[in-house]
Each structure stands twice: as structure tokens, then as C-alpha cells.
Design an enzyme around this catalytic site. Sequence first.
Site, PDB file in Angstrom:
ATOM      1  N   HIS A 214       0.610  -1.135  -0.009  1.00  0.00           N
ATOM      2  CA  HIS A 214       0.430   0.303  -0.162  1.00  0.00           C
ATOM      3  C   HIS A 214       1.084   1.038   0.299  1.00  0.00           C
ATOM      4  O   HIS A 214       2.136   0.626   0.542  1.00  0.00           O
ATOM      5  CB  HIS A 214      -0.976  -0.054   1.827  1.00  0.00           C
ATOM      6  CG  HIS A 214      -1.294  -0.619   1.532  1.00  0.00           C
ATOM      7  ND1 HIS A 214      -2.894  -1.019   0.194  1.00  0.00           N
ATOM      8  CD2 HIS A 214      -1.682  -2.202   2.303  1.00  0.00           C
ATOM      9  CE1 HIS A 214      -3.277  -1.865   0.445  1.00  0.00           C
ATOM     10  NE2 HIS A 214      -3.365  -2.773   1.806  1.00  0.00           N
ATOM     11  N   CYS A 266       0.159   2.445  -4.602  1.00  0.00           N
ATOM     12  CA  CYS A 266      -1.005   3.932  -4.643  1.00  0.00           C
ATOM     13  C   CYS A 266      -0.274   4.968  -4.365  1.00  0.00           C
ATOM     14  O   CYS A 266       0.975   5.061  -3.461  1.00  0.00           O
ATOM     15  CB  CYS A 266      -2.057   3.965  -4.134  1.00  0.00           C
ATOM     16  SG  CYS A 266      -3.522   3.029  -5.009  1.00  0.00           S
TER      17      CYS A 266
END
Length: 402
Positions: A214, A266
Site C-alpha cells: 500500500h 498507490c
Amino acid sequence: MADKELAKVRTKFAEGVNIAVIKQLLDDVLEDGIVNDGEKESILEENSTKTDKARALIDTVKRKGDEASRKLITRLYNRDPTLHKNLGLSSGQPAQPAPEPQMDEEWSTTLKPTTDAFWREKLNDRSTYTVTKDSIRSRVALLITNIEFTDKAKIRKGADKDEENMEKLLKALGYEVVKCTNLTGKEIKEAVIKFSKHPKLKETDSVFVVIMSHGELGAVRGINFKKGDPEREQDKFPIDDIYKHLDTAHCQDLLNKPKIIIIQACSGEKDGSVLVSDAAVVSDDAQQPDPSLSAGEENIEDDALRRAPKEKDFIRFRSSTPGTVSHRNDDEGSFFIQYIVEVLNTYAHKDHIEELFRKVTERFEDFSVSTERIDDDTQIPNKDRCTLSKKFYLFPGLWDRI
């Protein structure tokens, strides 16, 4: 017949060839098994002039037959195409290249091998990073994948497939893979520092550093990260720290060698909603960018001792543009990693790394995902921090022939 062609051009070859090319051709025919060490030394030592050495080379190979003669003509084309053309030789010329495959054709599931001729051509090209058979033996890569998180809602389904696919690709390219799974931000930093001291760096021609987790603008998250928890929100690794540990000042073993950084994470939430966790396609969601983490900020210091650029020969390829999400499939893994594997399998035998990354980006031009709950959402990767001064070719398949 190739042996008859050699006989016809024997005199013109002896007049036009230089001693450097003669020595290169002798190395080539030795490698091809046409001559042995004794024959090579005899040609060099028992003939006093350049023309005598050239005639002896032609005569020795011609006696070995048509196949040996054809191989020598091919080697001459690769070593000195101008002389090859001036001699009017037809044998050994490469066939006309096939038309460029279209981007929508079937993608290769395995690496297409480069040719020895292509590698030798680039070996003599000053605009290309040097890759030797010895340097390929010392290739090494760092692969970090975060899959399981303390916050169970953030488990990255499909990330194990990314890890499997990337490890397989890197190993096929000749890289020893240092693999780390499920690390905190601090552990990611420690892994990068340890990698910067790897004994193979001195002899390698390049490195890959691949981090998948992430993320947010300027950082990837460790496995203990939890939004809303002040202490656990600090569990992250600033991406720019990679440069601090692998740059000229801290890792001189990698001076003048390509350092390829791939980040699957991301970097924000712009231009699309976060997809629901039970969908087949999900995003590596992230909070709004932390203003204290500014992409591109770096404390650049002068290197008075070496006067070499502190940050040189890097290229970074991120799965999405700053502030946007990256998507992955629960079963097949992230689209970014899937496309990297497909493009490199299909084109790495002839394209340099920047062109390969461009083709990955091209694959995303018509990319969109959708569910019943949201409109189409898009993704485009981002190549940045590129300080490559030459073209870097991976030469797949050369590793298998060492």
C-alpha cells in the site's frame, strides 16, 4: 558456397581489414569452435604482417568447410559491416527484419532470447551501458512485497501472484533475487541498506529494486500501518530514501550502473473512488497525501572528492501518477506487474529499458475497470527520476548460454 566466397575476397580482405578486427574474428571463431587455441596462436605469432595474418585466417577457416566459412562471414558482418559490404559478400547477412509486432498481438509468456549478434553489436556501442557475460553472472535484485497487514481489512489479495511473477521474471533475466515479504517501514529501510552492501554489486552491470505495498504520495506503507492511529500511521518508508542508500555517495559499487526502481503502490486517491474490497478488482488504497512528504525533495550535497553526480543512472517506474490509485486483481495480481512481465517477455530481447517502460504505459491507454457500484476508473503508470545517460538492454537468454 561460403568457402568459395571467402576465396574470392581473400586479397581484398587482407588489404582492408585492420589488426583489431582480425583479433576479434579470431576470438569469434575460437568461441564458435572453428579453430582451437593452438591454431589461433599460430595465426597471430607465425605471421609477421597484418596481411599475412588476414590471409592465414581466411585459409584456415576455408579449409574447415562451408559452414565454418559462413560463420566467419557472419562474424565479419557483426564486427565490420562496412568492410563486409565493400567485399560484396552475400553470405552472413541477416535476413530482413520482420514487421514490428502490433501491440494487440499475443503476448509471450516466456522471455524471448536476444541473439549473440545483437549483444555483440551493443557491446561496441558507446551509447549503450556495457553488459558482459561476467557482469550478468553477478546480477542481483531486491524484491519487497507486503501482502499481510496488521489491519486485516488491508490484506493485498493477489499480491502473492505479483511476487511470484516478478521473482520469476528477474531470475529469468539472470538476477539473484533477494526476497523480503511483509516488512514494516523500518524493516524496508534496513533491507535497502543491507542490499546496498551486497557483495555482488561490485561486479554486476545493474540492479532492480522492486517494492510492492500500500502507498501514498512519497511513501510505501509498512505492514503495521493503520489510518487513524497516530503511532501506527508512522509505519511507512519514504521512497526517496532508496536514492540515499544507492546513490554515488553511499554506494560507489553502483557508480555508472543502471539502477531500476519499480514501485507498485498507490500514491493517492485522485481520479477515482476506492473499489470495494469484495470486488474482483481492487485498488491499493491510500489516505490523502501527507504534505510533509514532498515527492522530489532531496538534500543534494556536492561530492568534492569524486565530482561524480550524486544521483546518476537511476530510472523509477511507478504504477500510477502522483495522487492516484493503482489497481490489482484478486487472482492475477496488479495490472502494472502483469503488463511489465508481458512487455519484457515479448520485447526485452531487442528494446532498451526506457522503451520497454513506454510500451507498458501504452498498454494502459485503454485501461479501465468498473463494478456495479462505480463508474469506469483509469490508471496510468509514471516514469520519473530518470538519470540514465545511456541505453540499457537486458539481453534475455544470454544468461542461459553462459
